[in-house]
Design a protein around this motif. Structure first.
Motif, PDB file in Angstrom:
ATOM      1  N   ARG A 162      53.057  31.057  40.172  1.00  0.00           N
ATOM      2  CA  ARG A 162      53.001  31.917  38.996  1.00  0.00           C
ATOM      3  C   ARG A 162      51.604  32.500  38.821  1.00  0.00           C
ATOM      4  O   ARG A 162      50.591  31.844  39.066  1.00  0.00           O
ATOM      5  CB  ARG A 162      53.386  31.157  37.731  1.00  0.00           C
ATOM      6  N   GLN A 189      54.237  27.795  31.927  1.00  0.00           N
ATOM      7  CA  GLN A 189      53.860  28.585  33.103  1.00  0.00           C
ATOM      8  C   GLN A 189      55.089  28.973  33.921  1.00  0.00           C
ATOM      9  O   GLN A 189      55.146  30.065  34.481  1.00  0.00           O
ATOM     10  CB  GLN A 189      52.872  27.803  33.963  1.00  0.00           C
ATOM     11  N   VAL A 214      49.457  29.315  40.005  1.00  0.00           N
ATOM     12  CA  VAL A 214      49.938  27.951  39.822  1.00  0.00           C
ATOM     13  C   VAL A 214      51.234  27.790  40.601  1.00  0.00           C
ATOM     14  O   VAL A 214      52.209  28.509  40.366  1.00  0.00           O
ATOM     15  CB  VAL A 214      50.183  27.637  38.330  1.00  0.00           C
ATOM     16  N   ILE A 254      56.688  32.248  33.136  1.00  0.00           N
ATOM     17  CA  ILE A 254      56.072  33.487  33.636  1.00  0.00           C
ATOM     18  C   ILE A 254      56.947  34.039  34.758  1.00  0.00           C
ATOM     19  O   ILE A 254      57.325  33.313  35.675  1.00  0.00           O
ATOM     20  CB  ILE A 254      54.645  33.213  34.151  1.00  0.00           C
ATOM     21  N   VAL A 266      48.811  33.558  36.457  1.00  0.00           N
ATOM     22  CA  VAL A 266      48.295  33.343  35.105  1.00  0.00           C
ATOM     23  C   VAL A 266      47.227  34.395  34.846  1.00  0.00           C
ATOM     24  O   VAL A 266      46.215  34.452  35.558  1.00  0.00           O
ATOM     25  CB  VAL A 266      47.716  31.925  34.943  1.00  0.00           C
ATOM     26  N   ALA A 280      53.581  23.768  37.962  1.00  0.00           N
ATOM     27  CA  ALA A 280      53.522  24.569  36.740  1.00  0.00           C
ATOM     28  C   ALA A 280      54.099  23.815  35.540  1.00  0.00           C
ATOM     29  O   ALA A 280      55.047  23.034  35.664  1.00  0.00           O
ATOM     30  CB  ALA A 280      54.287  25.872  36.938  1.00  0.00           C
TER      31      ALA A 280
END
Length: 469
Positions: free
Chosen positions: A142, A166, A157, A169, A144, A162
């Motif tokens: 993911r 997260q 991540v 996302i 960030v 995660a």
């Protein structure tokens, strides 16, 4: 500004369950890696550096043969200790400055526009990640983000690491990036393998860039298809269908009528005029040109062929022009079940019927071979009628010879024309003849045994069966 492209292609591809290196499995008739190299060659890079490992010699040999003019370089990753370790092998080939674009050899459909967007965003100064927005990004690292407008990437991540927030996302990292070459060389030298897998991860350079104040940003791909990788036959088949549907949509948007875009295969380049119609299960390879109002019947295979306006290719026709190519004239009728081989050049309104094979031969306007015939190494004049079952015997066991059939010749059924031989204009060849000498214009030639009828002959009969004891 100097540009190097690094392509990671060292993996074995265990899930392909094949002795062939994964990057040599084909999509639309070309190896996965070749797709990536061809796209990269159009970016103006000084070097296309491919990192090989499993099956390295075969991969390198096939790619050099496929792209002899491209600025190819190969480095090997042995053993394979992660993505960072892979790119470390390319460092001796990299320029001292400029931009390095890093791609994956098993992700074949990255668009040139996307690659250029990465390069431009990098500008030799920023680290740019290629990301994709998905409804379900499961398995992707993911992205960030931070900054005033969310334009900075703070971290990647991994899915397994995660948090629930997260994982919500929907922007994931694709494994491809563009980096300032000078920074990249330094970052790669500082990679550590202090992790459970004892591997060197390329993504660790994100934290290094952040620590040095080098901007880390992301460019978003157009969609999932262009960033999909291939790890199994199932994924390869899925990507093939996605690719073919894209090509089918492009053709239909340009006016081509496809009977069923789900049953269409383009494995090369197809150029179409107006009002072209293509039936189901047709395969196009090499370069194929279809003129205005050409109709292609179902289940045809066309490779390296040029079909002029108004021609009709009936179902189950097979054309393979190889390097010599094939030409079909205006209004010609070909098939069904016809075979055209390299060097076949057919004029306007030529008719080639079922189970007729033409190789390295020219046929002038209006010539016809409608049934069960072979024409090899022949020159056929206008309006010739070539009978069913007739062949040119063009090979003497050592050399090929030509047959010339001048205009308005009529060749009867089941004839053998033993080359080299010329049939003069308007000549007629009686059915069943074996012609070994030239035939003057306008004459009838018959070369067969005299028919004989035997009076009083009776057909042999089987002896009666003996009764069972």
């Amino acid at each position: 500004m100097s540009l190097d492209v690094v392509i990671m292609a060292a993996g074995k591809g265990t899930r392909m369950k094949s002795a062939r290196p994964k990057v040599l499995h084909t999509l639309a008739g070309r190896p996965l890696l070749q797709h990536v190299l061809e796209m990269s060659a159009g970016l103006g890079a000084e070097r296309l550096i491919t990192i090989t490992g499993h099956g390295a010699e075969l991969v390198e040999t096939e790619m050099r043969a496929a792209l002899p003019a491209a600025p190819l370089a190969f480095v090997r990753q042995e053993p394979q200790l992660g993505t960072g370790h892979a790119v470390q092998q390319a460092v001796p080939e990299l320029a001292d400055a400029g931009t390095t674009l890093i791609l994956n050899g098993d992700v074949p459909l990255v668009r040139p526009q996307t690659a250029r967007a990465l390069i431009e965003a990098c500008g030799g100064e920023k680290l740019v990640l290629l990301t994709v927005v998905l409804d379900d990004p499961t398995g992707y690292g993911r992205i960030v983000r931070g900054g005033v407008q969310g334009d900075r990437v703070l971290a990647i991540v991994e899915h397994k690491d995660a948090t629930p927030e997260q994982r919500a996302i929907n922007e994931g990292y694709t494994g491809m990036m563009a980096a300032p070459t000078a920074h990249l060389r330094r970052w790669l030298a500082n990679l550590k393998n202090d992790n459970a897998q004892k591997e060197y991860y390329l993504t660790d350079i994100v934290a290094m860039a952040e620590a040095e104040g080098v901007p880390v940003v992301a460019t978003i791909a157009s969609g999932e298809t262009e960033v999909l990788g291939v790890n199994s036959p199932v994924q390869l088949a899925d990507l093939e269908r996605r690719y073919q549907r894209q090509r089918a949509d492009e053709l239909m948007e340009a006016g081509v009528r496809l009977r069923d875009p789900a049953r269409f295969d383009l494995r090369g380049e197809l150029v179409c005029g107006r009002d072209v119609e293509i039936d189901v299960n047709c395969v196009f390879e090499g370069r194929v040109e279809l003129g205005d109002e050409v109709r292609i019947g179902a289940n045809c295979v066309l490779r390296n062929a040029k079909i002029a306006a108004g021609a009709v290719i009936h179902p189950f026709t097979h054309m393979d022009g190889e390097a010599a190519g094939i030409e079909v004239g205006e209004g010609a009728l070909i098939g069904p079940f016809a075979r055209l081989r390299p060097g076949a050049k057919l004029g306007a309104e030529v008719h080639i019927g079922n189970f007729v094979e033409v190789k390295n031969s020219t046929m002038a306007k209006g010539a016809k071979a409608n049934h069960l015939a072979y024409l090899g190494d022949a020159v056929v004049g206008e309006r010739v009628n070539y009978g069913a079952g007739s062949i040119t015997a063009n090979y003497d066991g050592a050399n090929k010879h030509r047959t010339t059939i001048e205009a308005d010749v009529h060749v009867g059924s089941n004839c053998v024309l033993v080359a080299p031989v010329t049939l003069g204009a308007g000549a007629t060849i009686g059915g069943g003849s074996t012609i070994t000498k030239d035939v003057p214009a306008g004459q009838l030639a018959v070369a067969r045994g005299r028919q004989a009828c035997l009076n009083g002959w009776t057909r042999p009969a089987k002896a009666p069966k003996k009764p069972a004891e």
